[in-house]
Design an enzyme around this catalytic site. Structure first.
Site, PDB file in Angstrom:
ATOM      1  CD  GLU A 195     -20.869  75.527 -21.387  1.00 40.93           C
ATOM      2  OE1 GLU A 195     -21.592  76.258 -20.674  1.00 40.93           O
ATOM      3  OE2 GLU A 195     -21.294  74.508 -21.966  1.00 40.93           O
ATOM      4  CD  GLU A 197     -21.868  80.170 -19.673  1.00 36.69           C
ATOM      5  OE1 GLU A 197     -22.765  80.751 -19.018  1.00 36.69           O
ATOM      6  OE2 GLU A 197     -21.783  78.931 -19.772  1.00 36.69           O
ATOM      7  CG  ASP A 229     -21.455  76.597 -16.466  1.00 36.34           C
ATOM      8  OD1 ASP A 229     -21.292  76.404 -15.252  1.00 36.34           O
ATOM      9  OD2 ASP A 229     -22.368  76.073 -17.124  1.00 36.34           O
ATOM     10  CD  GLN A 236     -23.449  68.980 -20.789  1.00 34.36           C
ATOM     11  OE1 GLN A 236     -22.273  69.312 -20.806  1.00 34.36           O
ATOM     12  NE2 GLN A 236     -24.401  69.727 -21.304  1.00 34.36           N
ATOM     13  CE  LYS A 249     -23.145  72.487 -18.822  1.00 34.71           C
ATOM     14  NZ  LYS A 249     -22.465  73.511 -19.655  1.00 34.71           N
ATOM     15  CB  THR A 253     -19.960  78.041 -12.114  1.00 34.12           C
ATOM     16  OG1 THR A 253     -20.713  76.903 -12.555  1.00 34.12           O
ATOM     17  CG2 THR A 253     -20.213  79.203 -13.069  1.00 34.12           C
TER      18      THR A 253
END
Length: 413
Positions: A195, A197, A229, A236, A249, A253
């Site tokens: 992800e 971000e 992330d 999930q 998750k 990160t």
């Protein structure tokens, strides 16, 4: 031929992402002096900040003493502004060159560290395009956005202890999954994702019970960084109802080693997209200066560019995210990190996650070397970089956040 910026006595290309307009903060060590310490990037060099400050501005020495950015974050906006102004003066006035030269370290010789102690970690879901894409995949035939999505910035409280610095390998997580046949198994994630971000680093804490309103965003947030992330989509999908992301998750990160101060991003501020529903007063930013940001990201998978998301299209701004995060009276702590959620645009090449780029695995992504991906394979390396426009044509760089996937550990018996 690239011209050299006349603003600094250093030989810095005018379009260098770490020019005099950026001056990001990080924490580094070297082979000859491995102790972590605070540095400011300028071109391909790092200014070792503590010894320079001890000589030239000793009253600020405690704020930059290290071994992390924690003390500087806690010092507050006046100290942030003072340090940045001094460093700018030192690097633009040739009279300081002899005194600063001993404290300039080649970036190639530096080992970068996690720049601050992460107190809490919150991840939002602020891209309308990303939320819409996932809604279309998971709820076909229904409204892709949940009824609350345009009324508040949706987020989840993550795990601060597994926020890691750029370059840290990511072990493929294992967990419970439910197969298409309904069988429940435990094993390595088969749908490991990224992800792309933007993250925001809190400096000044707030009092428990006292919300932080939109206008005070820059009193509390020190700067921005890049975030990946990592997400195990199969884990999930099975666990997130009814309480949201957890083990899918919390395994890792990644954050970039450089924190770009908000002051450097002033020229990149833009209005957010037009809002299509009325906002409650604590989120209504119509009468406040906008905190949308023109930040342009690039995602590389094994060296190949697979996406170029743009933050300017995010429905919710970082100021609104902070206002909502504290709306119930939750207090901020120095070192809190909150991230935007996946940044995705309207075009397919602006999608910031593999689940979107491969449309849930149904449309494999073809790379220039002829290989394909739906989700990450062991050995894959992901690198996310970003830049923003600065004043007078300057480039504001964020550096990069990178991570490589290692095989899962053996499952427990």
């Amino acid at each position: 031929m690239t011209t050299v910026s006349a603003a600094t006595w250093l030989d810095v290309p005018a379009d260098h992402p770490f020019g005099i307009a950026t001056l990001p903060y990080g924490v580094f060590g070297t082979a000859s002096d491995p102790d972590p310490r605070v540095g400011v990037a300028i071109s391909d060099l790092i200014l070792d900040l503590a010894p320079a400050v001890r000589v030239l501005a000793p009253e600020l020495a405690p704020a930059v003493a290290g071994p992390s950015l924690d003390t500087l974050l806690a010092a507050g906006p006046r100290a942030w502004s003072r340090v940045r102004a001094l460093v700018t003066t030192w690097l633009t006035d040739a009279g300081y060159s002899d005194r600063l030269a001993p404290h300039l370290v080649p970036a190639r010789d530096a080992v970068m560290h996690l720049p601050f102690t992460v107190a809490d970690y919150v991840d939002f879901y602020a891209s309308e395009q990303h939320a819409t894409n996932l809604g279309r995949m998971f709820r076909p035939g229904q409204d892709p956005l949940t009824p609350n999505w345009k009324h508040l910035p949706i987020g989840y409280h993550g795990r601060a202890g597994t926020v890691v610095g750029s370059g840290t390998d990511v072990v493929r997580p294992s967990g419970q999954r439910r197969g298409a046949d309904g069988e429940i198994t435990f094993g390595p994630s088969a749908r490991l994702d990224i992800e792309a971000e933007l993250g925001f680093v809190v400096g000044t804490p707030s009092r428990l019970g006292a919300p932080v309103d939109l206008a005070r965003f820059d009193e509390h947030v020190f700067g921005a960084c890049l975030v990946n992330d990592w997400s195990a989509r199969d884990i999930q999908a099975w666990e997130y109802v009814p309480l949201g992301p957890f083990l899918g998750k919390s395994f890792a990160t990644s954050v970039s080693p450089w924190i770009v101060p908000l002051a450097a991003l002033e020229p990149a501020r833009v209005p957010p997209p037009a809002r299509t529903v009325p906002l409650l007063p604590y989120l209504d930013d119509a009468a406040t200066p906008p905190w949308g940001l023109d930040v342009r990201l690039e995602v590389r998978l094994n060296g190949h560019v697979v996406s170029r998301p743009r933050f300017e299209g995010m429905y919710w701004t970082p100021a609104q995210m902070l206002a909502h995060l504290t709306a119930n009276g939750a207090s901020l702590r120095t070192g809190d990190l909150y991230a935007s959620g996946t940044i995705s645009g309207e075009r397919p090449d602006q999608r910031g996650s593999l689940i979107e780029l491969s449309w849930g695995g149904a449309e494999p992504l073809r790379l220039p070397d002829g290989t394909t991906r739906t989700f990450l394979e062991d050995g894959d390396e992901v690198v996310i970089s970003a830049s923003a426009p600065g004043a007078d044509g300057a480039v504001i760089g964020f550096g990069e956040v990178r991570g490589r996937i290692l095989p899962a550990h053996q499952a427990p018996r």
